[in-house]
Design a protein around this motif. Structure first.
Motif, mmCIF file in Angstrom:
data_model
loop_
_atom_site.group_PDB
_atom_site.id
_atom_site.type_symbol
_atom_site.label_atom_id
_atom_site.label_comp_id
_atom_site.label_asym_id
_atom_site.label_seq_id
_atom_site.Cartn_x
_atom_site.Cartn_y
_atom_site.Cartn_z
ATOM 1 N N THR A 79 -80.252 -32.277 -44.417
ATOM 2 C CA THR A 79 -79.255 -32.796 -45.363
ATOM 3 C C THR A 79 -77.893 -32.824 -44.673
ATOM 4 O OG1 THR A 79 -80.468 -31.863 -47.220
ATOM 5 C CG2 THR A 79 -78.167 -32.446 -47.606
ATOM 6 N N SER A 205 -73.366 -39.227 -51.651
ATOM 7 C CA SER A 205 -74.827 -39.099 -51.610
ATOM 8 C C SER A 205 -75.524 -40.443 -51.445
ATOM 9 C CB SER A 205 -75.328 -38.418 -52.895
ATOM 10 O OG SER A 205 -74.997 -39.198 -54.033
ATOM 11 N N GLY A 214 -76.127 -33.867 -50.144
ATOM 12 C CA GLY A 214 -77.366 -33.591 -50.867
ATOM 13 C C GLY A 214 -77.331 -32.213 -51.483
ATOM 14 N N ALA A 221 -82.130 -35.659 -48.870
ATOM 15 C CA ALA A 221 -82.168 -35.807 -47.411
ATOM 16 C C ALA A 221 -82.918 -37.085 -47.037
ATOM 17 C CB ALA A 221 -82.834 -34.597 -46.777
#
Length: 326
Positions: A79, A205, A214, A221
């Motif tokens: 992430t 995001s 994330g 991810a």
């Protein structure tokens, strides 16, 4: 005029003078100066070549670490950084902030640093003081001469976005020269409501690159299968020297200026632009910037690349047909 007294030896009718004149000495000095002037650029070029090679090796290790991480977390990139979930949205400019580089530590022989991290708290928490100032040599480019030290005080949110460290903050962090690729457009804060892009930027995001905001546990991810443009044709990591401010391997601290851009960069503008923005990619290597692609290979992209081509390399699933060499 002579430099010192001459000695003469009589050999019949011949006389041999030992010593040299001042003019002869000056000629020798001038010749030495010319030779040094010719040699110095070659020495400097050799040193920079060695520094660039060391930088490339660092990035290759990071590329291998990403794939070792993906082996343990089936075909998933780390992430980008940990945000906060609120009202159905991930707010990338808030939250614990742990960056993708923290997840790579065990794979670059920095397990001891990794074990000091308290992931239950944010990056700025006092319990993470050891990690905040841990200098990771694999995250530093030896050609970066702009930084005032490997550990520094990043500036707070009150600083201008293009000079985020003009007024230093109160918390020390270790810097990095390698930031993740967020995508081809700049990052908007959660108050911008810029999910569709445009002037406000992409939501943290919703970037179209590799490393996005994330949640813990790999939620949001990017997976290998999401990179439909091809792993070998999509940038994952790029260089950024410290000319405009310091970047952080540890992650996003919401109290800092340009908090998200300290972890990731964007391909909106071509690298090494004459009008750089803090969130761009740029390096101190003459002629270009090194990048890690999503398949793990490292490439040195030369200055002068078209902006459209660079933007195409910054998207994971843009469907662009690449025109031009890189």
């Amino acid at each position: 005029m002579v430099l010192h007294r001459k000695k003469s030896l009589s050999l019949g009718e011949d006389r041999v003078n030992l010593g040299f004149t001042l003019i002869e000495l000056l000629v020798v000095i001038a010749i030495i100066g010319v030779l040094v002037g010719l040699l110095l650029p070659a020495v400097q070029q050799a040193r920079e070549a060695a520094r660039r090679s060391a930088c490339s090796n660092n990035m290759k290790q990071i590329g291998l670490a990403i794939h070792n991480f993906a082996d343990a977390n089936p075909e998933t990139f780390p992430t980008g950084w940990i945000g906060e979930y609120e009202a159905g949205e991930i707010h990338g400019d808030e939250g614990e902030g742990w960056g993708f580089s923290t997840r790579l530590l065990p794979y670059i022989e920095e397990r001891n640093v990794y074990d000091t991290i308290n992931f239950d708290q944010g990056v700025s928490h006092a319990s993470n003081a050891t990690a905040q100032t841990a200098i990771i040599s694999a995250f530093l480019c030896p050609s970066d001469s702009y930084g005032s030290g490997d550990v520094f005080y990043p500036g707070g949110a009150g600083n201008d976005e293009e000079t985020p460290d003009a007024t230093p903050g109160s918390t020390q962090y270790s810097r990095t020269n390698y930031v993740g690729n967020f995508g081809s457009e700049h990052i908007g804060g959660h108050d911008d409501h810029g999910g569709g892009g445009g002037d406000e930027g992409l939501e943290p995001s919703e970037g179209n690159g590799i490393f996005l905001a994330g949640l813990e546990g790999g939620k949001q991810a990017v997976k290998f299968r999401d990179v439909r443009d091809g792993l070998s044709k999509t940038i994952a990591i790029g260089e950024r020297d410290s000319r405009m401010g310091g970047s952080l391997w540890i992650g996003m601290d919401e109290d800092l200026g340009e908090s998200m851009a300290r972890v990731v960069g964007v391909g909106e503008h071509v690298f090494n632009s004459s009008d750089p923005h803090f969130e761009d990619f740029y390096s101190s290597h003459p002629g270009g910037v090194s990048f890690v692609f999503a398949d793990g290979h490292v490439a040195f992209l030369s200055d002068g690349m078209s902006e459209s081509l660079f933007q195409s390399l910054s998207t994971r699933a843009g469907g662009e047909v690449l025109s031009g060499s890189y």
